[in-house]
Motif scaffolding. Structure first.
Motif, PDB file in Angstrom:
ATOM      1  N   ARG A  61       0.828  -1.205   0.000  1.00  0.00           N
ATOM      2  CA  ARG A  61       0.000   0.000   0.000  1.00  0.00           C
ATOM      3  C   ARG A  61       0.863   1.255   0.000  1.00  0.00           C
ATOM      4  O   ARG A  61       1.834   1.356   0.736  1.00  0.00           O
ATOM      5  CB  ARG A  61      -0.876  -0.010   1.248  1.00  0.00           C
ATOM      6  N   ALA A  62       0.522   2.190  -0.841  1.00  0.00           N
ATOM      7  CA  ALA A  62       1.230   3.467  -0.864  1.00  0.00           C
ATOM      8  C   ALA A  62       1.026   4.160   0.475  1.00  0.00           C
ATOM      9  O   ALA A  62      -0.073   4.121   1.021  1.00  0.00           O
ATOM     10  CB  ALA A  62       0.694   4.328  -2.002  1.00  0.00           C
ATOM     11  N   PRO A  63       2.061   4.806   1.037  1.00  0.00           N
ATOM     12  CA  PRO A  63       1.943   5.427   2.361  1.00  0.00           C
ATOM     13  C   PRO A  63       0.759   6.383   2.483  1.00  0.00           C
ATOM     14  O   PRO A  63       0.085   6.395   3.493  1.00  0.00           O
ATOM     15  CB  PRO A  63       3.262   6.186   2.523  1.00  0.00           C
ATOM     16  N   ALA A  64       0.453   7.152   1.439  1.00  0.00           N
ATOM     17  CA  ALA A  64      -0.661   8.102   1.514  1.00  0.00           C
ATOM     18  C   ALA A  64      -1.997   7.376   1.675  1.00  0.00           C
ATOM     19  O   ALA A  64      -2.926   7.901   2.247  1.00  0.00           O
ATOM     20  CB  ALA A  64      -0.698   8.983   0.272  1.00  0.00           C
ATOM     21  N   MET A  65      -2.073   6.152   1.168  1.00  0.00           N
ATOM     22  CA  MET A  65      -3.336   5.384   1.239  1.00  0.00           C
ATOM     23  C   MET A  65      -3.533   4.767   2.613  1.00  0.00           C
ATOM     24  O   MET A  65      -4.635   4.467   3.000  1.00  0.00           O
ATOM     25  CB  MET A  65      -3.347   4.278   0.175  1.00  0.00           C
TER      26      MET A  65
END
Length: 117
Positions: free
Chosen positions: A110-114
């Motif tokens: 998962r992308a950190p922003a998500m």
């Protein structure tokens, strides 16, 4: 994308990649390539090393992680947008090709922003 001859599968591969979410019956692909279904299938394997169905499945599996990483879409919508249509098909092919479930993949990549980090 595999290297293909200009009058071979290349244009059809591009068409399929641009429309992964659509069905691609062999007859339609053959007509697009201006060949009989049998000739198209034979040339496709000769140029790509795999069948149209297997190639398309692999491309859909390649697309699914992008959607899993970059969106909050439910697995069912990821299945639709990557071309599998149903979550069960995505889960089956994703697990078979990657060795990990789609949900586990999303958790691990998962992308950190998500994730809210």
């Amino acid at each position: 994308m595999p290297v293909t001859s200009a009058d071979g599968a290349g244009p059809v591969l591009s068409h399929m990649l641009e429309r992964l979410e659509e069905p691609h019956p062999i007859g339609d692909l053959a007509r697009r390539a201006v060949m009989s279904s049998r000739t198209f299938a034979r040339r496709f394997v000769a140029e790509t090393g795999t069948t149209p169905h297997q190639w398309l499945t692999e491309q859909r599996v390649i697309r699914a992680p992008e959607l899993l990483e970059e969106s909050d879409l439910p697995v069912g919508q990821v299945a639709t947008r990557s071309g599998f249509g149903r979550a069960a098909l995505l889960r089956h092919h994703f697990q078979a090709c990657t060795g990990i479930s789609a949900t586990a993949y999303r958790s691990q990549h998962r992308a950190p922003a998500m994730t809210g980090a």
